[in-house]
Design a protein around this motif. Structure first.
Motif, short mmCIF file in Angstrom:
data_model
loop_
_atom_site.label_atom_id
_atom_site.label_comp_id
_atom_site.label_asym_id
_atom_site.label_seq_id
_atom_site.Cartn_x
_atom_site.Cartn_y
_atom_site.Cartn_z
N ARG A 222 44.49 37.40 44.43
CA ARG A 222 45.34 36.88 43.35
C ARG A 222 45.77 35.45 43.67
N GLU A 262 40.14 40.10 37.64
CA GLU A 262 41.30 39.29 37.99
C GLU A 262 41.20 38.77 39.43
N GLY A 263 41.61 37.53 39.64
CA GLY A 263 41.61 36.97 40.99
C GLY A 263 40.41 36.08 41.24
N GLU A 306 46.98 39.04 48.33
CA GLU A 306 46.90 40.29 47.55
C GLU A 306 45.50 40.49 46.98
N THR A 308 42.86 41.90 44.59
CA THR A 308 42.84 42.48 43.24
C THR A 308 41.60 43.35 43.02
N TYR A 309 40.56 43.13 43.84
CA TYR A 309 39.32 43.89 43.67
C TYR A 309 38.48 43.69 44.92
#
Ligand SMILES: Cc1cc2nc3c(=O)[nH]c(=O)nc-3n(C[C@H](O)[C@H](O)[C@H](O)COP(=O)(O)OP(=O)(O)OC[C@H]3O[C@@H](n4cnc5c(N)ncnc54)[C@H](O)[C@@H]3O)c2cc1C
Length: 378
Positions: A222, A262-263, A306, A308-309
């Motif tokens: 992120r 996302e990210g 963080e 995200t995937y």
């Protein structure tokens, strides 16, 4: 001509499209389903670039580009994001010099930027003073899964028979032709293309190939804020490779935000743990995650820690990372394309074209001697 293709992944789907379009009777066998996530081609993005520290590969990419444009046009899909590409590293790095050499020899335009200019123009990155970058505007990323699905769908549209959940067990000579034994019965054909990716060693077991399948893992992080995210949109952020960035060999590489997940995606291009493709532990390696977060904190300061995937994928490595593109020794009528060694996606549409031409006896206008099976015997 009746032609069987083993595997509807990266290479197989492209070869099937070319052959079916030319009116051949194509049987496309896939042990799972098109765009499954257990092999080498699944995912949102793969880097495409002409920037190679290798003259032949740079030349082949020149031939691949128009074929990607054709696939995009024919499918009507957005497959290729031309966001430019940054190759950066230490000014003493030999690979940086070779990249520039290959670009010059192949008359490909590029810009050479010092660290200050790179950081100012591409604010997502932090280059140190002793580093410089080569920016090539035609680089970008291919929407990987969409490319595979588009090629397989077009193959079917042009008449290929796609046989999913069908495992090819053996290919044997049968009179003047070949017999393909599968989990759904036997099929007589005139030619076979083996495009089995990580399962190539298993499919051609009698050749005892020196292929190593490795587990590769990547993650998305992120961004720190909506303001930080703007630094990672295509146009402001290119695809990138940080030459020599992993101690002991290998490099970090990454992408702008792909608009789908996302990210921000990045990874290590370094051979991971060697695995059996039928039994891969797909949990993310905590030690790798720690290394990657440390790199991001130093070089991509607008990313958080963080995740995200994350995803696991497989490389099929030859000893010198050159592909296999050749007739299968001892099995007239069978051809193989594999061992793409973690850098083959950008070539797929061309490799599919070459596989189709080899199988149908057409002349291939490139020097493929580096990609022959014979090199393994030496
Ligand atoms: C994490 C990761 C990042 C990468 N990044 C890049 C990049 O940025 N740029 C780049 O150019 N390349 C990249 N690559 C490399 C590229 O994606 C792969 O080299 C390429 O997609 C492999 O295609 P393939 O057709 O050889 O294998 P696959 O796509 O795996 O296809 C093989 C297919 O054959 C099927 N099959 C196997 N055996 C049988 C059988 N007996 N019967 C029926 N079906 C069978 C399999 O199920 C599979 O679908 C990356 C690879 C990974 C894993």
């Amino acid at each position: 001509m009746k032609i069987a293709i083993v595997g509807s992944g990266g290479v197989g789907s492209q070869a099937a499209r070319h052959l079916a379009k030319e009116g051949h009777e194509v049987l496309l066998f896939e042990q799972f389903t098109v765009n499954h996530d257990l092999g080498g081609s699944f995912g949102e993005s793969r880097i495409i670039r002409k920037t190679y520290a290798d003259r032949l590969l740079t030349q082949l990419m020149g031939a691949a580009y128009p074929l990607w444009d054709d696939l995009q046009r024919e499918s009507g899909e957005d497959l290729f994001v031309r966001c430019g590409g940054l190759y950066f590293g230490d000014e003493k790095d030999e690979a940086m010099r070779l990249v520039e050499d290959a670009l010059k020899v192949n008359a490909i335009a590029y810009e050479r930027l010092d660290a200050h200019a790179t950081n100012a123009r591409f604010p997502a990155f932090h280059l140190t003073q002793n580093e410089y970058a080569v920016f090539q505007s035609e680089s970008g990323f291919l929407r990987a899964s969409a490319c595979v699905k588009a090629a397989a769908q077009l193959a079917v549209k042009h008449g290929a028979q796609l046989k999913e959940n069908t495992t090819v067990k053996a290919i044997v000579r049968d009179g003047a032709g070949l017999r393909v034994a599968t989990s759904a019965g036997d099929f007589g054909v005139e030619r076979v293309i083996v495009s089995a990716g990580p399962w190539t060693g298993k499919m051609l077991a009698s050749l005892n190939l020196p292929l190593r399948v490795s587990r590769q893992q990547y993650l998305y992080l992120r961004t720190k804020s909506p303001e930080a995210a703007k630094k990672f949109v295509p146009g402001t952020c290119p695809v990138w490779i940080h030459s020599g960035s992993i101690a002991g060999g290998g490099e970090y590489y990454g992408f702008p935000m792909d608009g789908k997940v996302e990210g921000v995606k990045f990874a290590q291009h370094k051979i991971g743990p060697i695995v059996n493709p039928d039994a891969v532990d797909r949990d993310f390696d905590p030690a790798l995650k720690a290394e990657m977060l440390k790199y991001a904190a130093e070089r991509l300061p607008d990313l958080t820690a963080e995740v995200t995937y994350s995803k696991t994928c497989l490389y099929t490595n030859t000893p010198e990372t050159d592909f296999i593109v050749d007739a299968v020794p001892g099995l007239p009528g069978a051809f193989a394309v594999g061992g793409l060694s973690g850098h083959g996606f950008k070539f797929l549409v061309l490799l599919g074209r070459i596989a189709a031409d080899l199988a149908t006896g057409k002349k291939v206008p490139y020097d493929l001697s580096r990609f022959k099976f014979g090199r393994f015997a030496k």
